[in-house]
Motif scaffolding. Structure first.
Motif, PDB file in Angstrom:
ATOM      1  N   UNK B 167       0.688  -1.267  -0.190  1.00  0.00           N
ATOM      2  CA  UNK B 167      -0.129  -0.041   0.052  1.00  0.00           C
ATOM      3  C   UNK B 167       0.664   1.395  -0.012  1.00  0.00           C
ATOM      4  N   UNK B 168       1.967   1.331   0.756  1.00  0.00           N
ATOM      5  CA  UNK B 168       2.930   2.304   0.774  1.00  0.00           C
ATOM      6  C   UNK B 168       3.380   2.621  -0.700  1.00  0.00           C
ATOM      7  N   UNK B 169       3.738   1.419  -1.541  1.00  0.00           N
ATOM      8  CA  UNK B 169       4.425   1.455  -2.692  1.00  0.00           C
ATOM      9  C   UNK B 169       3.124   2.359  -3.470  1.00  0.00           C
ATOM     10  N   UNK B 170       2.016   1.772  -3.515  1.00  0.00           N
ATOM     11  CA  UNK B 170       0.820   2.150  -4.235  1.00  0.00           C
ATOM     12  C   UNK B 170       0.706   3.647  -4.040  1.00  0.00           C
ATOM     13  N   UNK B 559      13.950   6.218   6.976  1.00  0.00           N
ATOM     14  CA  UNK B 559      12.911   7.018   7.254  1.00  0.00           C
ATOM     15  C   UNK B 559      12.228   7.041   5.953  1.00  0.00           C
ATOM     16  N   UNK B 560      12.466   6.407   5.122  1.00  0.00           N
ATOM     17  CA  UNK B 560      11.763   6.455   3.450  1.00  0.00           C
ATOM     18  C   UNK B 560      10.312   6.414   3.691  1.00  0.00           C
ATOM     19  N   UNK B 561       9.857   5.397   4.389  1.00  0.00           N
ATOM     20  CA  UNK B 561       8.371   5.280   4.472  1.00  0.00           C
ATOM     21  C   UNK B 561       7.687   6.343   5.051  1.00  0.00           C
ATOM     22  N   UNK B 562       8.414   6.814   6.333  1.00  0.00           N
ATOM     23  CA  UNK B 562       7.799   8.049   6.959  1.00  0.00           C
ATOM     24  C   UNK B 562       7.768   9.011   6.021  1.00  0.00           C
ATOM     25  N   UNK B 563       8.752   9.547   5.309  1.00  0.00           N
ATOM     26  CA  UNK B 563       8.648  10.468   4.601  1.00  0.00           C
ATOM     27  C   UNK B 563       7.791  10.406   3.315  1.00  0.00           C
ATOM     28  N   UNK B 564       7.564   9.342   2.754  1.00  0.00           N
ATOM     29  CA  UNK B 564       6.656   9.186   1.738  1.00  0.00           C
ATOM     30  C   UNK B 564       5.269   9.548   2.175  1.00  0.00           C
ATOM     31  N   UNK B 565       5.035   9.077   3.484  1.00  0.00           N
ATOM     32  CA  UNK B 565       3.979   9.410   4.102  1.00  0.00           C
ATOM     33  C   UNK B 565       3.517  10.874   4.124  1.00  0.00           C
ATOM     34  N   UNK B 566       4.631  11.444   4.246  1.00  0.00           N
ATOM     35  CA  UNK B 566       4.445  12.996   4.549  1.00  0.00           C
ATOM     36  C   UNK B 566       4.267  13.586   3.131  1.00  0.00           C
ATOM     37  N   UNK B 598       9.217   4.781  14.037  1.00  0.00           N
ATOM     38  CA  UNK B 598       7.521   4.666  14.376  1.00  0.00           C
ATOM     39  C   UNK B 598       7.180   5.927  14.862  1.00  0.00           C
ATOM     40  N   UNK B 599       7.841   6.275  16.058  1.00  0.00           N
ATOM     41  CA  UNK B 599       7.343   7.377  16.869  1.00  0.00           C
ATOM     42  C   UNK B 599       7.554   8.783  16.330  1.00  0.00           C
ATOM     43  N   UNK B 600       8.187   9.127  15.186  1.00  0.00           N
ATOM     44  CA  UNK B 600       8.461  10.358  14.716  1.00  0.00           C
ATOM     45  C   UNK B 600       7.244  10.822  13.787  1.00  0.00           C
ATOM     46  N   UNK B 601       6.612   9.867  13.281  1.00  0.00           N
ATOM     47  CA  UNK B 601       5.518  10.043  12.473  1.00  0.00           C
ATOM     48  C   UNK B 601       4.460  11.020  12.855  1.00  0.00           C
ATOM     49  N   UNK B 602       4.131  11.115  14.150  1.00  0.00           N
ATOM     50  CA  UNK B 602       2.911  11.699  14.586  1.00  0.00           C
ATOM     51  C   UNK B 602       3.336  13.279  14.620  1.00  0.00           C
ATOM     52  N   UNK B 603       4.636  13.447  15.401  1.00  0.00           N
ATOM     53  CA  UNK B 603       5.141  14.978  15.325  1.00  0.00           C
ATOM     54  C   UNK B 603       5.397  15.428  13.861  1.00  0.00           C
ATOM     55  N   UNK B 604       5.857  14.650  12.975  1.00  0.00           N
ATOM     56  CA  UNK B 604       5.942  15.233  11.747  1.00  0.00           C
ATOM     57  C   UNK B 604       4.727  15.651  10.933  1.00  0.00           C
ATOM     58  N   UNK B 634      10.686  21.827   2.552  1.00  0.00           N
ATOM     59  CA  UNK B 634      11.824  20.547   2.668  1.00  0.00           C
ATOM     60  C   UNK B 634      11.742  19.808   3.700  1.00  0.00           C
ATOM     61  N   UNK B 635      11.737  18.586   3.555  1.00  0.00           N
ATOM     62  CA  UNK B 635      12.020  17.398   4.596  1.00  0.00           C
ATOM     63  C   UNK B 635      13.487  16.704   4.477  1.00  0.00           C
ATOM     64  N   UNK B 636      14.175  16.835   5.474  1.00  0.00           N
ATOM     65  CA  UNK B 636      15.592  16.295   5.324  1.00  0.00           C
ATOM     66  C   UNK B 636      15.956  15.673   6.478  1.00  0.00           C
ATOM     67  N   UNK B 637      16.699  14.697   6.239  1.00  0.00           N
ATOM     68  CA  UNK B 637      17.322  13.837   7.489  1.00  0.00           C
ATOM     69  C   UNK B 637      18.665  13.563   7.144  1.00  0.00           C
ATOM     70  N   UNK B 638      19.552  14.084   8.365  1.00  0.00           N
ATOM     71  CA  UNK B 638      20.914  13.696   8.117  1.00  0.00           C
ATOM     72  C   UNK B 638      21.534  13.330   9.369  1.00  0.00           C
ATOM     73  N   UNK B 639      22.667  12.974   9.485  1.00  0.00           N
ATOM     74  CA  UNK B 639      23.507  12.644  10.682  1.00  0.00           C
ATOM     75  C   UNK B 639      24.261  14.028  11.105  1.00  0.00           C
ATOM     76  N   UNK B 640      24.392  14.024  12.543  1.00  0.00           N
ATOM     77  CA  UNK B 640      25.154  15.128  13.018  1.00  0.00           C
ATOM     78  C   UNK B 640      25.461  14.630  14.232  1.00  0.00           C
TER      79      UNK B 640
END
Lengths: 168, 881
Positions: B167-170, B559-566, B598-604, B634-640
């Motif tokens: 479904x996520x793919x779809x 975080x791909x699937x979460x970003x896709x939801x966004x 899983x838990x960052x989805x709501x805040x995002x 813009x939505x981005x994720x990186x290491x710091x």
């Protein structure tokens, strides 16, 4: 399986019989169901937990997992004893399923043997059972001695959040 | 021991006498009276508890014999015979399913009851009396249903995992339709495939409502593409949503209700009908006619059920094939299925089915003899054929027959695909008779490529809407221009592992690391001056560390699937609020602990809603201030520095510092006489996280109630993360979530109090210092305080909080650690700071509220446990005590 046990199963459903691990606490010999016992380890370093009842000795590292340990002597209101080479921690698994699994170490003076106890050896808890009688499932009369069969779920279940809060 | 030998003896005894035994009890040759049978049953019943399978099967046979007895018709024995028959069948079933042991007690009880009844009945019959005793109830095997239920639950569980991914793919595919451009057909084909796969899985699980919705979605997609109408993205997303919600409910309850598919079905049908009309060929379609002659009508039900099962098999095989294209067995299986259906349908004279099955079979045959690579489009076609045959079969049962045009088109497409040339090559000769014999005409040597004949080139495509995008080779008319066959990128193979096992592995590896360092530091080992030993120990250490890293990485997901939801959310929210927003995503492959993801989805969700609803201006307003009409997010994720940063940046109106300040004063969150300059920007901005704080003038259905940001902060803090806000009025706002890589590990300061060690999370530590005696004050009833740079902070002595008997009493000898939780600062007094270290958080094995002030334990390098201080609850507990 033994025929003795099978007959016992048919005859009496309240006590199913089975194998018990016997251990020493003070002068008495106790038994707990072998199926509850996960393993037996020697005495290890215990990190004491602040603000818990005195019989909760603390926590230990059981191969990467932290579990609480209970001193059964203190739990049953006996004089605490020095730990010796004989002192053992019986690790028991309580709780109904994997989600509610509750693993606890019980410190005992020494571990004796695994016994098969059939219904014919079994007798209900003595009438005169005192306060801690609620932890006793019954007695097993063997040839030359009597084994006190503990309901370990109740012994351990006593360290519930509710009762702990009450104890403080 | 005893039981085993008994079983062995019994089975041997039975083996010895079974030839005559079977005859004796079968009741065919010489019927025995019920009384004799019951008598022979008695010793068997007594032996049953120990006898195992052998005895059980003998009992079952006697029971059957009783049921077939001549006396069985006698009304006196009717009840007994019925119960015996049921018991016999149940026993046979249990024996067949190997579940005898599980129900042994139940059966023994039933048998005893049955025997008692039978004997009394016989005794009464002998005396010619009426028996008043009621017959026992027939044996019910309760667990049989439970077993099936469990298996069902298991397959649903597997399905849920797969389906959510699909479904996520779809959703992603649907989202990409807008920007697909030249690839549009390809994307739509892929959407259709995904819908179809999901449909098939629903079909396997017998979830007909979901299946019918998928089916109609598929039909609508077909109608839209065939008639070249715009793709109804919103509608399809709605379909996707309903299915997703259903699947999520399934995860909790395997018997979850699907909900009413009708509204969506109607919309889908309407779109399909509109599309057909717009395409100019609606209305003239006539249904196919299926007629069965009277003589064969009785074999029809059999054909229907067989064909359905074949089609189901074929469908599963095709879906499998799409994930494992090299497995020819799936092709063979499907081929056989269609072939069988064709054969029987031919016998029944069901011409439409025969012709369609034949065409599908031809295509499949081409694939299995490797004339051409059987690709995704072929799979689609075969699946479509299967669907069509299913519809035709349903028509046999009185439902509406599918239209003739769709049928003709499908056959034409099948034939055209089957006739396509083999993988091209330069030297093979042309085969002029190819079009007549599509299956057999192509090269018989699949390894020897041949060029496509000019007449066979896809110029003959019947349905222009599906130009075979996945077949670059076949689509090239000129052999000279052929490209090397591009194989689809291989998907990395994955397996599913339960998190419990994973955690166990991580635990054990952690333990290995500790054991390894204990061996390394053992004085006995260190005394041995052996170079090879040192080298080997070093090697073990390296492997151990690698192993630990690998084990830790198992828990990490992108975080791909979460970003896709966004992405989906941005689209919805923007269209609802009448703004155009372009979302750019970066760093979606950044990995985080599964739990964190899983838990960052709501805040995002909250932050993105806010950004679009409050941040980005309406197009007209943007025009007015000279910004491009299209807002950008813009939505981005990186290491710091050992943590992961997730950044949400918009180019909207920014946060109005003065407005926030005013609001805070008016809400009484800060004293009215506070100097606005005294607070830093970040302090002011942080106020928006307070519950009930909202500067929005109006509450929309999207945001503005002042709840969202509070949720955001709570969730992020629960993950031991932090939020930073950068904002410039008129330019935009950037939210930065700083999250730990994993929940399992924290940076901790190891402190010592007497003999005990504690871990204080570095995140909550501000500074540490040795206090001057003159800075420490005793406040009556409020304990000790210390002056730290103008602030007066309460002191909590760990020794006292944790009621320890050892440890320092003199503040001047120890260390004060300034900690901050929820904006409250306080000092912890400890003997000394031992060091800083990353530790793995472990539960204390007791429920959390039992150990106040501690969040868990950590296993130190010496194998002992150190307790992790939870500053928040610790301070709280002291204050309430």
């Amino acid at each position: 399986m033994d025929t003795v046990i099978e007959n016992a199963q048919l005859a009496q459903t309240s006590f199913e019989g089975g194998k018990f691990l016997s251990f020493q606490l003070s002068k008495e010999e106790y038994g707990i169901e072998i199926l509850k016992v996960r393993e037996i380890i020697g005495m290890v370093d215990v990190t004491s937990l602040p603000r818990t009842p005195d019989y909760v000795l603390g926590v230990i590292n059981l191969r990467g997992r932290i579990i609480p340990v209970v001193d059964l002597r203190r739990k049953f209101g006996m004089e605490p004893a020095e730990f010796t080479n004989e002192t053992c921690v019986i690790v028991v698994d309580c709780g109904s399923d994997a989600d509610n699994e509750f693993r606890v170490g019980c410190i005992v003076d020494s571990v004796s043997e695994v016994l098969t106890i059939g219904a014919e050896h079994f007798e209900g808890p003595p009438r005169c059972a005192n306060a801690s009688g609620e932890y006793i499932n019954g007695l097993a009369k063997l040839k030359d001695r009597v084994l006190i069969l503990l309901d370990i779920d109740k012994v351990i279940g006593d360290i519930d959040p509710a009762s702990l809060a009450a104890a403080q | 021991m005893h039981r085993t030998s008994q079983v062995w003896r019994d089975s041997r005894r039975r083996a010895l006498k079974s030839p005559c035994g079977a005859g004796r009890w079968s009741g065919h040759n010489k019927p025995m009276s019920i009384a004799t049978n019951i008598a022979s049953l008695r010793p068997l019943v007594e032996r049953f508890p120990t006898g195992g399978r052998a005895v059980a099967s003998e009992i079952a046979q006697v029971m059957r014999a009783i049921a077939k007895d001549d006396q069985a018709a006698d009304a006196t024995y009717k009840a007994l015979v019925d119960v015996c028959a049921a018991c016999g069948e149940s026993l046979m079933q249990l024996l067949g399913e190997e579940r005898l042991d599980a129900c042994a007690d139940e059966i023994a009880e039933h048998l005893a009851e049955l025997m008692g009844y039978a004997e009394q009945l016989l005794a009464a019959a002998e005396l010619g009396e009426e028996l008043t005793l009621a017959a026992p109830k027939p044996l019910q095997i309760a667990s049989a249903g439970a077993d099936a239920e469990r298996m069902f639950a298991e397959s649903v569980g597997m399905f849920v995992g797969n389906a959510l991914g699909q479904l996520a793919d779809l959703e992603e595919e649907l989202m990409s339709i807008e920007s697909a451009g030249d690839n549009l057909d390809e994307v739509i084909a892929s959407v259709r495939r995904t819908v179809h796969t999901i449909k098939a899985e629903f079909g396997v699980l017998n979830m007909s409502e979901a299946q019918s919705l998928c089916h109609q979605a598929e039909t609508t997609i077909d109608a839209v593409t065939e008639n070249e109408q715009p793709f109804p993205i919103d509608l399809m997303l709605a379909v996707c949503d309903q299915i997703k919600q259903f699947v999520e409910r399934l995860a909790d309850n395997v018997r979850a209700e699907f909900g009413d598919p009708e509204p969506l079905l109607q919309r889908l049908r309407k779109v399909a009908a509109d599309a057909a009309e717009a395409g100019g060929n609606g209305g003239e379609d006539e249904p196919l006619v299926l007629e069965v002659e009277g003589d064969f009508a009785e074999s029809l039900p059999e054909f229907v059920s067989e064909a359905r099962s074949h089609l189901a098999d074929a469908e599963v095989a095709m879906v499998e094939l799409s994930s494992d294209p090299d497995n020819l067995e799936n092709l063979n299986l499907t081929f056989r299925a269609f072939h069988t259906i064709k054969g029987v349908a031919g016998f029944l004279n069901l011409t439409p089915i025969v012709e369609l099955a034949h065409a599908a079979e031809t295509l499949l045959d081409g694939g299995r003899s490797q004339k051409f690579a059987f690709d995704a489009e072929d799979i689609d076609l075969v699946l479509a054929s299967g669907d069509m045959i299913t519809q035709l079969i349903a028509a046999l049962e009185g439902q509406d027959a599918p239209g003739k045009r769709a049928w003709t088109q499908l056959i034409a497409r099948l034939n055209e695909r089957a006739r396509r040339p083999a993988e091209s090559g330069p030297e093979a000769p042309e085969q002029p008779d190819a079009p007549e014999q599509p299956a057999a005409a192509e090269s018989t040597e699949p390894c020897e490529p041949e060029p496509p004949a000019a007449g066979e080139s896809p110029a003959a495509v019947v349905t222009p809407a599906q130009p075979a995008p996945a077949q670059p080779v076949a689509a090239k008319p000129a052999p000279a221009a052929k490209k090397p066959v591009v194989k689809a990128a291989r998907v990395e193979r994955t397996i599913k592992v339960s998190t419990t096992r994973l955690d166990m592995l991580v635990d054990m590896v952690g333990e290995l690391v500790i054991a390894q360092s204990m061996v390394l530091q053992d004085p006995a080992i260190q005394r041995l001056a052996s170079q090879s030993l040192t080298r080997n120990i070093g090697q073990v250490g390296k492997i151990t560390r690698d192993l630990q890293e690998a084990a830790m990485s198992l828990r990490m997901v992108t975080v791909k699937s979460t970003f896709q939801k966004m992405a989906r959310l941005v689209r919805d929210v923007a269209s609802k609020s009448g703004k155009t927003v372009r979302l750019s995503i970066a760093g979606e492959d950044t990995e985080l602990d599964r739990n964190v993801v899983e838990q960052i989805s709501d805040p995002l969700v909250h932050m993105i809603r806010n950004a679009i609803d409050h941040g980005i201006e309406a197009p007209a307003d943007r025009d007015a201030v000279g910004k491009p009409q299209e807002g950008s997010l813009s939505l981005s994720a990186y290491h710091q520095g050992g943590s992961i940063v997730i950044e949400i940046a918009d180019d909207g109106r920014g946060i109005d510092r003065d407005k926030v300040f005013e609001k805070a004063v008016s809400k009484g969150l800060i004293p009215a006489d506070t100097n606005p300059k005294a607070l830093s920007d970040s302090e002011v901005f942080n106020m928006i996280f307070l519950p009930g704080f909202s500067t929005a003038e109006k509450v929309t259905d999207l945001s503005g109630r002042g709840v969202g940001m509070d949720v955001v902060r709570r969730n992020i803090e629960a993950l031991r993360g932090k939020i930073e806000i950068d904002s410039e009025l008129g330019k935009g706002t950037t939210f930065r979530l700083r999250l730990p890589l994993t929940l399992a590990i924290i940076d901790g300061m190891i402190v010592r109090v007497g003999q005990s060690r504690y871990v204080v999370p570095t995140l909550s530590i501000e500074q540490s210092f040795r206090p001057n005696v003159e800075d420490v004050h005793h406040v009556v009833d409020r304990g000790e305080c210390v002056h730290v740079r103008g602030a007066v902070l309460p002191i909590y002595r760990l020794k006292e909080v944790f009621a320890q008997s050892d440890g320092l009493d003199d503040l001047a000898e120890g260390i004060l650690i300034v900690v901050e939780v929820d904006g409250q600062r306080s000092c912890l007094f400890v003997d000394e700071i031992v060091g800083q270290q990353q530790v793995v958080i472990k539960s204390l094995g007791m429920s959390r509220d039992r150990v106040v002030g501690l969040s868990g334990g950590a296993i130190m390098t010496d194998g002992r446990v150190a307790l992790i201080v939870d500053v928040g609850t610790l301070v709280e507990s002291v204050l309430t005590a």
